[in-house]
Structure formats: C-alpha cells, structure tokens
Design a protein around this motif. Structure first.
Motif, mmCIF file in Angstrom:
data_model
loop_
_atom_site.group_PDB
_atom_site.id
_atom_site.type_symbol
_atom_site.label_atom_id
_atom_site.label_comp_id
_atom_site.label_asym_id
_atom_site.label_seq_id
_atom_site.Cartn_x
_atom_site.Cartn_y
_atom_site.Cartn_z
ATOM 1 N N UNK A 190 -13.037 -45.660 -6.122
ATOM 2 C CA UNK A 190 -13.296 -44.217 -6.008
ATOM 3 C C UNK A 190 -12.087 -43.346 -6.319
ATOM 4 N N UNK A 191 -10.891 -43.875 -6.161
ATOM 5 C CA UNK A 191 -9.692 -43.103 -6.487
ATOM 6 C C UNK A 191 -9.673 -42.698 -7.959
ATOM 7 N N UNK A 192 -10.293 -43.506 -8.820
ATOM 8 C CA UNK A 192 -10.297 -43.187 -10.249
ATOM 9 C C UNK A 192 -11.082 -41.913 -10.541
ATOM 10 N N UNK A 193 -11.998 -41.548 -9.640
ATOM 11 C CA UNK A 193 -12.751 -40.308 -9.811
ATOM 12 C C UNK A 193 -11.854 -39.085 -9.634
ATOM 13 N N UNK A 194 -10.717 -39.261 -9.008
ATOM 14 C CA UNK A 194 -9.791 -38.147 -8.801
ATOM 15 C C UNK A 194 -8.896 -37.903 -10.019
ATOM 16 N N UNK A 195 -8.918 -38.817 -10.961
ATOM 17 C CA UNK A 195 -8.132 -38.643 -12.182
ATOM 18 C C UNK A 195 -8.903 -37.718 -13.117
ATOM 19 N N UNK A 196 -8.343 -36.562 -13.389
ATOM 20 C CA UNK A 196 -9.036 -35.550 -14.177
ATOM 21 C C UNK A 196 -9.356 -36.052 -15.580
ATOM 22 N N UNK A 197 -10.541 -35.657 -16.057
ATOM 23 C CA UNK A 197 -10.940 -35.980 -17.423
ATOM 24 C C UNK A 197 -10.391 -34.975 -18.433
ATOM 25 N N UNK A 198 -9.709 -33.954 -17.930
ATOM 26 C CA UNK A 198 -9.155 -32.947 -18.838
ATOM 27 C C UNK A 198 -8.094 -33.538 -19.754
#
Length: 275
Positions: A126-134
């Motif tokens: 779930x931590x990877x969801x915090x990495x922005x896709x911008x």
C-alpha cells in the motif's frame, strides 16, 4: 501523504534503476577482496520490507540499515540516499506483476485478469500508492507493466490515441479502488473505531441534524432506496479479522466499475469496426 519520486540525482538514479554503470550498479561494491555482505538488491529488499510492515513514514536509511544489521552510513556506498532508494523500491516491487496474459482470445478476459492482479499488488504494497503518478520512476519494471497493459489493449484494435487514454483510465481506476481498500484497512487501527461503529454513530445523527435530508438530496435518497440490499457478511473465522465495511464497498465498486469500463471499451470497438 504523497511522495514524489525522482528527487535524487537524475543520472545516479537512472543508472541504478537500469543497472547501467558497472559493478556498483549491478549490486556489488567495486574493488578487490571478498564480496561484501551488502548489495543494492539487498538494500532495496530490506527497504521494501520496512515499508510493507511499517509504512512509508517509517522508511529511512537508518531503519533499513538496522534491518540489515548495518549502520545507515554503510548503505551510502551502494545507494546515495533515501530519494534514490524510493525510486529503486517502487520499480523493484513492480517486478512481481505478471507480464504474460492470454492475448489470443477475449481481450476482456485479459484486461480483467490484469486489473485484478494490479489491485492485489497495490494491497500487498500500500505504500506504493503514496508515490505520486505525476512523476513516474521510469524504471524497467514499471515500463514492463505499462507495456503489458498496452499489449492487451492493442488486441482491441482501437487507435493509438484512444489506447493512450485508456491506459490512464484503467490505471487510475484500479489505483483509486486499491487506495480506498488500503485506507479502510488502516482506519480502525489509526482511529480506534471500526467502520461499523463510525457509520452507525454518525448516520443515526443525520435524522436529528437534517430531518429534511430526503428532500434536500432527492437523487441520492432515491438511489439508496432503490439499491438492492447488501447480503449479510459472514462472521470471520477464528483468527481472521472482519472485512471493513469500506473495503467491501470498494471491492464491489471495483467489480461493477470494471465491468462498465470494459463495456465502454467494447462499445468503442464496435463503433470502430462498423462500416
């Protein structure tokens, strides 16, 4: 908490991601003598474990060093800092994702399997969801996942400019559903209150504070009134945790929403094929 990738030295980060510049980037320190106990891969694996178990907030060079039985300073020979480490972690976990799906049959089946695999991947990390896709990491495994989705979409026969937007639509949809599930799993632990307790306490008060709720929000009320009742959730087996209410809702949203998205793609395919 949103984290932006690509904040370290660009050349060093890209070289490490692609293992492009010699023995250090391939996972070992240059020079004579016995091979050291540390490597880029070992550091990345330890960092992923820290983030999986304790969350992004717990990630630091010190925490990773402790996991490996080393000091933080010992890691800097291999990875320049936390920013570069985050890039490496994010790309490395994407290696778990399948890259082979049956693209000779029904494209709908392949995309469904892809979406379900991607959902469960996000819930494992779930931590990877915090990495922005911008700002994408631009690593090999991230690109492999992207290439897999494009290959599946190519079997629809839709033109490239449409496929490009469908990549974003499907990716954002899956990430959104996964984010809700991940947050639902965290909410009770963080707040000390279950979903059911939270909703019961507040929904019961709506009748008091907004007695005209149905008149003020007629469309919402009609939708809720017309919705089929939810089946009862079975009690968890001994040793199992109850599934949070919002997780159940998010998973239902995932199933229904994915079906509607694929229906839309199918409609676009028919329009393209029509004479």
């Amino acid at each position: 908490m949103v984290v932006f990738a690509g904040q370290g030295d660009a050349r060093r980060s890209m070289s490490l991601l692609w293992r492009a510049d010699g023995p250090e980037q391939r996972g070992r320190r240059p020079g004579p003598g016995p091979r050291p106990g540390l490597s880029v891969d070992a550091i990345v694996t330890a960092a992923i474990t820290v983030a999986d178990e304790d969350g992004m907030a717990a990630l630091s060079m010190r925490a990773v060093g402790e996991r490996l039985g080393r000091t933080a300073m010992a890691l800097y020979t291999y990875v320049p800092g936390k920013s570069e480490l985050l890039d490496l972690m994010y790309d490395a976990v994407h290696a778990e994702l399948p890259t082979e799906y049956d693209d000779t049959g029904n494209w709908r089946t392949g995309l469904t399997d892809w979406a379900r695999d991607r959902l469960e991947f996000h819930l494992r990390h779930p931590w990877a969801l915090q990495v922005s896709q911008a700002r994408p990491v631009l690593g090999p495994h991230e690109y492999a996942g992207l290439d897999t989705l494009v290959r599946l979409l190519n079997t629809t026969g839709l033109e490239a400019q449409v496929l490009r937007r469908l990549v974003g639509t499907l990716s954002h949809f899956v990430r959104g559903c996964a984010g809700t599930v991940a947050e639902a799993r965290q909410a009770a632990a963080v707040t000390g209150e279950s979903d059911e307790e939270w909703w019961f306490a507040r929904s019961a008060l709506l009748g008091e504070v907004a007695p005209d709720f149905a008149d003020r929000y007629p469309s919402l009320t009609a939708m809720e009134t017309g919705s089929a009742p939810q089946p009862p959730v079975p009690a968890p087996a001994p040793g199992e945790e109850a599934v949070p209410y919002l997780e159940r809702e998010a998973r239902e949203t995932f199933d229904v929403g994915l079906g509607v998205l694929l229906d839309g793609i199918e409609a676009a395919v028919r329009r393209t094929a029509a004479p």
